[in-house]
Write a protein that holds these residues in place. Structure first.
Motif, mmCIF file in Angstrom:
data_model
loop_
_atom_site.group_PDB
_atom_site.id
_atom_site.type_symbol
_atom_site.label_atom_id
_atom_site.label_comp_id
_atom_site.label_asym_id
_atom_site.label_seq_id
_atom_site.Cartn_x
_atom_site.Cartn_y
_atom_site.Cartn_z
ATOM 1 N N CYS A 22 -0.736 -17.327 -0.464
ATOM 2 C CA CYS A 22 -2.206 -17.358 -0.452
ATOM 3 C C CYS A 22 -2.666 -18.802 -0.562
ATOM 4 N N ASN A 23 -3.346 -19.282 0.467
ATOM 5 C CA ASN A 23 -3.823 -20.663 0.459
ATOM 6 C C ASN A 23 -4.871 -20.920 -0.607
ATOM 7 N N LYS A 24 -5.614 -19.898 -0.976
ATOM 8 C CA LYS A 24 -6.633 -20.068 -2.010
ATOM 9 C C LYS A 24 -5.987 -20.221 -3.387
ATOM 10 N N ARG A 25 -4.889 -19.533 -3.586
ATOM 11 C CA ARG A 25 -4.175 -19.611 -4.864
ATOM 12 C C ARG A 25 -3.203 -20.794 -4.889
ATOM 13 N N THR A 26 -2.459 -20.989 -3.787
ATOM 14 C CA THR A 26 -1.481 -22.065 -3.674
ATOM 15 C C THR A 26 -1.690 -22.757 -2.335
ATOM 16 N N PRO A 27 -2.429 -23.864 -2.317
ATOM 17 C CA PRO A 27 -2.761 -24.527 -1.050
ATOM 18 C C PRO A 27 -1.520 -24.822 -0.210
ATOM 19 N N GLY A 28 -1.624 -24.492 1.080
ATOM 20 C CA GLY A 28 -0.538 -24.774 2.006
ATOM 21 C C GLY A 28 0.518 -23.700 2.115
ATOM 22 N N SER A 29 0.389 -22.616 1.327
ATOM 23 C CA SER A 29 1.421 -21.586 1.326
ATOM 24 C C SER A 29 1.246 -20.568 2.443
ATOM 25 N N GLY A 30 0.048 -20.491 3.019
ATOM 26 C CA GLY A 30 -0.217 -19.516 4.073
ATOM 27 C C GLY A 30 -1.202 -18.453 3.619
ATOM 28 N N CYS A 31 -1.676 -17.649 4.568
ATOM 29 C CA CYS A 31 -2.637 -16.571 4.267
ATOM 30 C C CYS A 31 -2.028 -15.239 4.669
ATOM 31 N N SER A 32 -1.647 -14.455 3.682
ATOM 32 C CA SER A 32 -1.032 -13.157 3.958
ATOM 33 C C SER A 32 -2.032 -12.155 4.522
ATOM 34 N N ALA A 33 -3.321 -12.375 4.264
ATOM 35 C CA ALA A 33 -4.336 -11.435 4.741
ATOM 36 C C ALA A 33 -4.451 -11.468 6.259
ATOM 37 N N ILE A 34 -4.216 -12.638 6.864
ATOM 38 C CA ILE A 34 -4.260 -12.748 8.323
ATOM 39 C C ILE A 34 -3.005 -12.081 8.883
ATOM 40 N N GLY A 35 -3.207 -11.004 9.587
ATOM 41 C CA GLY A 35 -2.086 -10.201 10.059
ATOM 42 C C GLY A 35 -1.700 -9.109 9.085
ATOM 43 N N GLY A 36 -2.350 -9.105 7.908
ATOM 44 C CA GLY A 36 -2.108 -8.066 6.920
ATOM 45 C C GLY A 36 -3.228 -7.052 6.915
ATOM 46 N N TYR A 37 -3.396 -6.382 5.779
ATOM 47 C CA TYR A 37 -4.441 -5.364 5.648
ATOM 48 C C TYR A 37 -5.737 -6.057 5.246
ATOM 49 N N SER A 38 -6.719 -6.025 6.123
ATOM 50 C CA SER A 38 -7.907 -6.850 5.924
ATOM 51 C C SER A 38 -9.207 -6.048 5.878
ATOM 52 N N ARG A 39 -9.140 -4.777 5.594
ATOM 53 C CA ARG A 39 -10.334 -3.931 5.635
ATOM 54 C C ARG A 39 -11.467 -4.475 4.777
ATOM 55 N N GLN A 40 -11.161 -5.001 3.595
ATOM 56 C CA GLN A 40 -12.183 -5.473 2.669
ATOM 57 C C GLN A 40 -12.603 -6.918 2.932
ATOM 58 N N LEU A 41 -11.981 -7.587 3.882
ATOM 59 C CA LEU A 41 -12.097 -9.038 3.955
ATOM 60 C C LEU A 41 -13.098 -9.516 4.997
ATOM 61 N N GLY A 42 -13.185 -10.848 5.162
ATOM 62 C CA GLY A 42 -14.270 -11.450 5.913
ATOM 63 C C GLY A 42 -14.037 -11.512 7.408
ATOM 64 N N LEU A 43 -15.149 -11.603 8.151
ATOM 65 C CA LEU A 43 -15.087 -11.708 9.598
ATOM 66 C C LEU A 43 -16.002 -12.793 10.161
ATOM 67 N N HIS A 50 -21.641 -22.706 -2.269
ATOM 68 C CA HIS A 50 -20.310 -22.152 -1.985
ATOM 69 C C HIS A 50 -19.775 -22.743 -0.685
ATOM 70 N N ARG A 51 -18.517 -23.116 -0.689
ATOM 71 C CA ARG A 51 -17.879 -23.708 0.485
ATOM 72 C C ARG A 51 -17.362 -22.624 1.432
ATOM 73 N N LEU A 52 -17.344 -22.931 2.717
ATOM 74 C CA LEU A 52 -16.539 -22.172 3.660
ATOM 75 C C LEU A 52 -15.104 -22.674 3.548
ATOM 76 N N PRO A 53 -14.118 -21.831 3.865
ATOM 77 C CA PRO A 53 -12.723 -22.209 3.559
ATOM 78 C C PRO A 53 -12.195 -23.381 4.371
ATOM 79 N N GLY A 54 -12.510 -23.440 5.676
ATOM 80 C CA GLY A 54 -11.929 -24.510 6.485
ATOM 81 C C GLY A 54 -10.432 -24.591 6.246
ATOM 82 N N ASP A 55 -9.950 -25.802 6.004
ATOM 83 C CA ASP A 55 -8.529 -25.968 5.673
ATOM 84 C C ASP A 55 -8.325 -26.271 4.187
ATOM 85 N N THR A 56 -9.384 -26.045 3.364
ATOM 86 C CA THR A 56 -9.276 -26.234 1.910
ATOM 87 C C THR A 56 -9.840 -25.013 1.179
#
Length: 317
Positions: free
Chosen positions: A129-150, A194-200
């Motif tokens: 999770c990039n939000k928890r550990t920067p640079g580690s990747g985003c498991s939500a992309i390609g994962g189960y994203s029903r609750q997440l952003g678009l 509040h920031r948009l995620p971008g690459d950070t």
């Protein structure tokens, strides 16, 4: 839970100064989000600064006819305040739609704004999770994203902001007052807070290190019909799939923010301009840049249908 040290601040400036002295320190008031994150070892602050004794727990009228809400005003107190119920009803309704009575009794205005995403991958420390550990990747992309952003998302993160209160404050054009360790103050429009995620994506807000929220200011009342509608998987104690905070005028114009679709409360002035043309025109403009996954594409028509219900409610006597 990891070991940490603890101290109490005597003022907002003192809290900021203590935070600057100890890198990795976090402020704590109600603790309704932070303590959970610490127990799960998602966050492990070295030092906690208790801000409950710094005051900032009053709701006061401003010289221009608005309202200033202290950073430590509890959600229950804010929702019940007669001025908020009368002139900013969308905010009161949004607060009462969030969490539970027990949590609202502890949660603060500043803490509500600062709460972190409830993305399931952020909470699962076995998943990148990039939000928890920067640079580690985003498991939500390609994962189960029903609750997440678009919309407002990036290739690094598709998490949503969970606050109901913040969505209503975005519709009301609130401003967030802060102070730093040198006593410098500033006022941040909630649109820029509040920031948009971008690459950070690990950076949730535009606050500087050590900067402390002191209050939220609402502009003078604008009248109209105040409505908060939250669509969720169960009737209570659930985060929004889609939420709409609306202040609608008799002529069809208004101010609308949407939750559950983006990393921040989502509002576009261009979409507000489409309100007189109806819910489809509004939602088409609001979500024009949406990038849904297979699991959350349903949120696009859901925004339109929720907005249609809000407009119908506004027309009722």
């Amino acid at each position: 839970m990891k070991a940490f040290t603890y101290e109490r601040a005597t003022s907002a400036k003192d809290a900021a100064a203590k935070a600057i002295k100890t890198p990795g320190a976090r402020f704590i008031a109600g603790g309704t989000n932070l303590l959970d994150l610490m127990k799960l070892e998602i966050e492990a602050p070295r030092h906690l600064i208790d801000v409950n004794g710094v005051g900032l727990d009053k709701i006061e009228n401003t010289a221009d006819g608005g309202v200033q809400i202290g950073a430590l005003v509890r959600n229950t107190t804010l929702a019940a305040d007669i001025r908020i119920r009368k002139d900013y009803g969308v905010l009161s309704r949004a607060l009462l739609a969030g969490a539970s009575g027990q949590l609202r009794n502890k949660a603060t205005t500043a803490g509500n704004l600062l709460q972190r995403t409830r993305c399931p991958y952020f909470y699962d420390t076995n998943q990148p999770c990039n939000k928890r550990t920067p640079g580690s990747g985003c498991s939500a992309i390609g994962g189960y994203s029903r609750q997440l952003g678009l919309v407002g998302v990036s290739e690094a993160c598709i998490a949503t902001h969970p606050s109901d209160m913040a969505v209503a404050m975005r519709a009301l054009d609130a401003k967030i007052a802060t102070v730093d360790a040198d006593g410098r103050t500033r006022s941040i429009p909630i649109a820029n807070f509040h920031r948009l995620p971008g690459d950070t994506p690990h950076l949730d807000t535009t606050l500087a290190p050590g900067e402390v929220i002191t209050a939220v200011t609402l502009p003078p009342p604008i009248g109209g019909k105040h409505i908060y509608r939250k669509v969720r998987d169960r009737a209570s104690y659930a985060f929004a799939l889609v939420s709409v905070a609306a202040v609608l005028q008799p002529d069809g114009t208004g101010q609308v923010a949407v939750g559950g679709v983006a990393p921040k409360p989502w509002r576009l002035k261009d979409a507000d301009a489409e309100l007189p043309r109806g819910p489809k025109a509004f939602s088409d403009r609001l979500l024009a840049d949406a990038k849904p996954s297979g699991d959350n594409a349903f949120k696009i028509p859901l925004v339109e249908r929720t907005m249609a219900a809000v407009m119908n409610e506004a027309r009722q006597k």
